[in-house]
Design a protein around this motif. Structure first.
Motif, mmCIF file in Angstrom:
data_model
loop_
_atom_site.group_PDB
_atom_site.id
_atom_site.type_symbol
_atom_site.label_atom_id
_atom_site.label_comp_id
_atom_site.label_asym_id
_atom_site.label_seq_id
_atom_site.Cartn_x
_atom_site.Cartn_y
_atom_site.Cartn_z
ATOM 1 N N VAL A 176 0.867 -1.169 0.000
ATOM 2 C CA VAL A 176 0.000 0.000 0.000
ATOM 3 C C VAL A 176 0.908 1.224 0.000
ATOM 4 O O VAL A 176 2.003 1.206 0.574
ATOM 5 C CB VAL A 176 -0.932 0.010 1.241
ATOM 6 N N THR A 199 -6.745 -3.440 8.003
ATOM 7 C CA THR A 199 -5.287 -3.315 8.004
ATOM 8 C C THR A 199 -4.655 -4.012 9.204
ATOM 9 O O THR A 199 -3.483 -4.416 9.130
ATOM 10 C CB THR A 199 -4.843 -1.839 7.993
ATOM 11 N N ARG A 231 -1.202 -4.150 -3.984
ATOM 12 C CA ARG A 231 -1.008 -2.712 -3.810
ATOM 13 C C ARG A 231 -2.024 -1.919 -4.628
ATOM 14 O O ARG A 231 -2.609 -0.947 -4.135
ATOM 15 C CB ARG A 231 0.415 -2.312 -4.192
ATOM 16 N N HIS A 282 -5.439 -2.031 -2.908
ATOM 17 C CA HIS A 282 -5.518 -1.138 -1.749
ATOM 18 C C HIS A 282 -5.556 0.330 -2.170
ATOM 19 O O HIS A 282 -6.381 1.113 -1.675
ATOM 20 C CB HIS A 282 -4.323 -1.378 -0.831
ATOM 21 N N ASP A 283 -4.681 0.711 -3.083
ATOM 22 C CA ASP A 283 -4.615 2.125 -3.471
ATOM 23 C C ASP A 283 -5.874 2.569 -4.210
ATOM 24 O O ASP A 283 -6.331 3.710 -4.049
ATOM 25 C CB ASP A 283 -3.384 2.381 -4.334
#
Length: 544
Positions: free
Chosen positions: A311, A418, A519, A522-523
């Motif tokens: 992330v 998270t 990633r 998440h982003d």
């Protein structure tokens, strides 16, 4: 990102503008300080006007969605429409179905008397912020008195109790602490003006506390099945049944409890969960080092996530500070500068310190509850890569509607997710006490999910819900009761676990698709801003 049709974008922008006019505190929380010094309209007529405006805007959105040539067509447009529809629906539910302006004195208090953005965010020089606060506090006495006129003769006990405590904390802050947070050496006239406004506001807060303390109080009535499901649908845009919610909550509780027992066995072999918790709680900071230890822990957590590269971890500033005195009913929290603030304005992570008035026993209990392992897990939730990282990446969202506001299903769901992600990525490797803290927190959130269903749809009492928390989490009776009581007036506190499970389900589905990147997943979520779960689902899973 693809453009959104002008009519839909205009409608979303108008909703935000009208919200900020009705509640300037929402603007300040978002980092828009053009509203500093202002208080919104208050009273029964203002509430009625707001409801009418929301109804009218909902009708406009419905007409736009039904229009063959203007209906949302792309993923971005559908997410925008979903977000606006449910912002409107949830606010209408709160003001209409829940009658919040008449029954909830805590929300009313902070809508009128909250000084936090002026005092804790360096968005302007101290004299400029003090000017805004002086003007704001000058209007607080009249505003709170008018709010008392709208509040009913009988109030919901949970928010009433917290509102009394918070109002008296605000009064003390206005009288005793302003100079420490807004030092005005060299500005004697402004300092005198600020203190005069603050003294009057302090008197008004004391009057508010005494008045609502003297009014009748009753347990918040259960929502019942229809309203509970309607509230969840209004907030998150999801359709559930009580049977599906119960099955989800029970399965999560069972899974987590098995993990708790397993990890406790690693920590204290053959000695049981209570012994493992005692070992965890015994490892805690001192009263002097608490805030500094929390800050040092954040540095280590940040470096861990940068190494894992699952992330984006921004370089934006986040300070660790003691919790302001008027918010010390909260143990630790993220205090964001707002997504509309300048990028160099720091956000805050606040930790409530040991109070000088506490006994040695109270101080020891507090420090045990903020042991090193729990502090690390909370740092993941609140800062890296939880709320703070979310708030920074949300600034990339071009839609004003989705860049501002807050919806707990995704907001709290992400932060709670998270914590589990940290364990998956190895943060607790060789450190079972951190894993124990993570699972205990997850159990607490899962108990909230199950407790709110029981309280609002199954006829359970606060005693019943308290026993649920004690049985599953190992926390003492007093904090367990506070958790149970919260469920009576915050029925959507299931959002932590519900939102986490939604994110996990999306991830499982996407992992089967070619080219999946953790990633990017998440982003993409974080840069969507603060929409309801239904809109995030649209953005991460649907295709044009």
């Amino acid at each position: 990102m693809p453009e959104i049709c002008s009519a839909l974008r205009t409608l979303g922008d108008r909703y935000v503008a009208e919200l900020f006019a009705h509640d300037p505190g929402a603007a300040r929380a978002a980092g828009d300080h053009s509203h500093d010094g202002r208080l919104g309209p208050v009273g029964a007529d203002a509430t009625a006007r707001r409801l009418a405006d929301l109804e009218a805007m909902a009708a406009e959105l419905g007409a736009l969605e039904a229009s063959p040539d203007r209906a949302p067509a792309t993923v971005e447009e559908r997410a925008e429409a979903i977000t606006l529809r449910h912002r409107l629906a949830f606010e209408r539910f709160q003001l209409g179905e829940l009658d919040a302006a008449r029954r909830n004195p805590l929300d009313t208090l902070f809508r009128g008397a909250d000084p936090q953005p002026y005092c804790t965010h360096d968005y302007a020089p101290v004299p400029d912020r003090a000017e805004g606060l002086a003007e704001h506090l000058g209007g607080v006495p009249h505003w709170l008195d008018a709010a008392l006129g709208e509040l009913g003769a009988s109030l919901d006990e949970g928010p009433r109790r917290v509102a009394v405590e918070a109002a008296r904390g605000l009064a003390s802050f206005y009288r005793n602490d302003l100079d420490s947070v807004l030092p005005l050496d060299g500005h004697p006239d402004l300092r005198s003006r600020l203190h005069a406004s603050a003294a009057a506001a302090a008197d008004a807060c004391e009057r508010y506390a005494s008045t609502i303390d003297g009014r009748g109080a009753a347990p918040t009535p259960p929502l019942g099945e229809r309203r509970f499901l309607a509230m969840l649908a209004a907030q998150e845009g999801v359709t559930e049944t009580l049977a599906s919610l119960r099955a989800t909550a029970d399965a999560e509780l069972s899974s987590l409890r098995a993990q708790f027992d397993e990890v406790a066995g690693q920590v204290a072999p053959g000695r049981g969960v209570a012994a493992a918790i005692a070992l965890m709680e015994a490892d805690h900071p001192s009263a002097v080092t608490l805030v500094d230890e929390a800050a040092a822990g954040l540095d280590r957590i940040r470096d861990f996530w940068r190494e894992r590269d699952v992330v984006t971890i921004p370089d934006a500033p986040c300070r660790v500070q003691p919790t302001p005195p008027f918010l010390r009913f909260i143990s630790a929290a993220f205090d964001g500068a707002g997504t509309l603030a300048a990028p160099d304005v720091p956000s805050n992570y606040t930790i409530t310190p040991v109070e000088s008035t506490w006994t040695a026993e109270q101080a020891d209990e507090w420090l045990r509850s903020l042991n090193f392992w729990l502090l690390e897990n909370v740092g993941v939730h609140e800062v890296y890569p939880g709320h703070f990282v979310h708030s920074v990446l949300a600034r990339d969202q071009p839609s004003l509607l989705r860049r501002t506001g807050w919806v707990s299903g995704f907001g709290e769901g992400w932060a709670h997710y998270t914590e589990q992600l940290a364990i998956e990525q190895g943060l607790a490797e060789g450190r079972p006490l951190l894993h124990l803290a993570q699972v205990q927190d997850a159990l607490l959130r899962a108990c909230r999910f199950r407790a709110t269903l029981a309280l609002h749809t199954e006829g359970a009492t606060v005693d019943d819900a308290t026993a649920l928390f004690v049985e599953h989490t190992g926390v003492p009776e007093f904090p367990a009761r506070r958790e149970a009581e919260r469920g009576t007036f915050d029925p959507m506190y299931l959002a932590y676990t519900y939102g986490k499970l939604q994110i996990l389900s999306w991830r499982r589905e996407l992992e089967t698709r070619p080219g999946f990147s953790l990633r990017d997943f998440h982003d993409t979520m974080l840069r969507s801003g603060f929409p309801p779960l239904a809109a995030v689902h649209e953005l991460v899973l649907a295709r044009d």
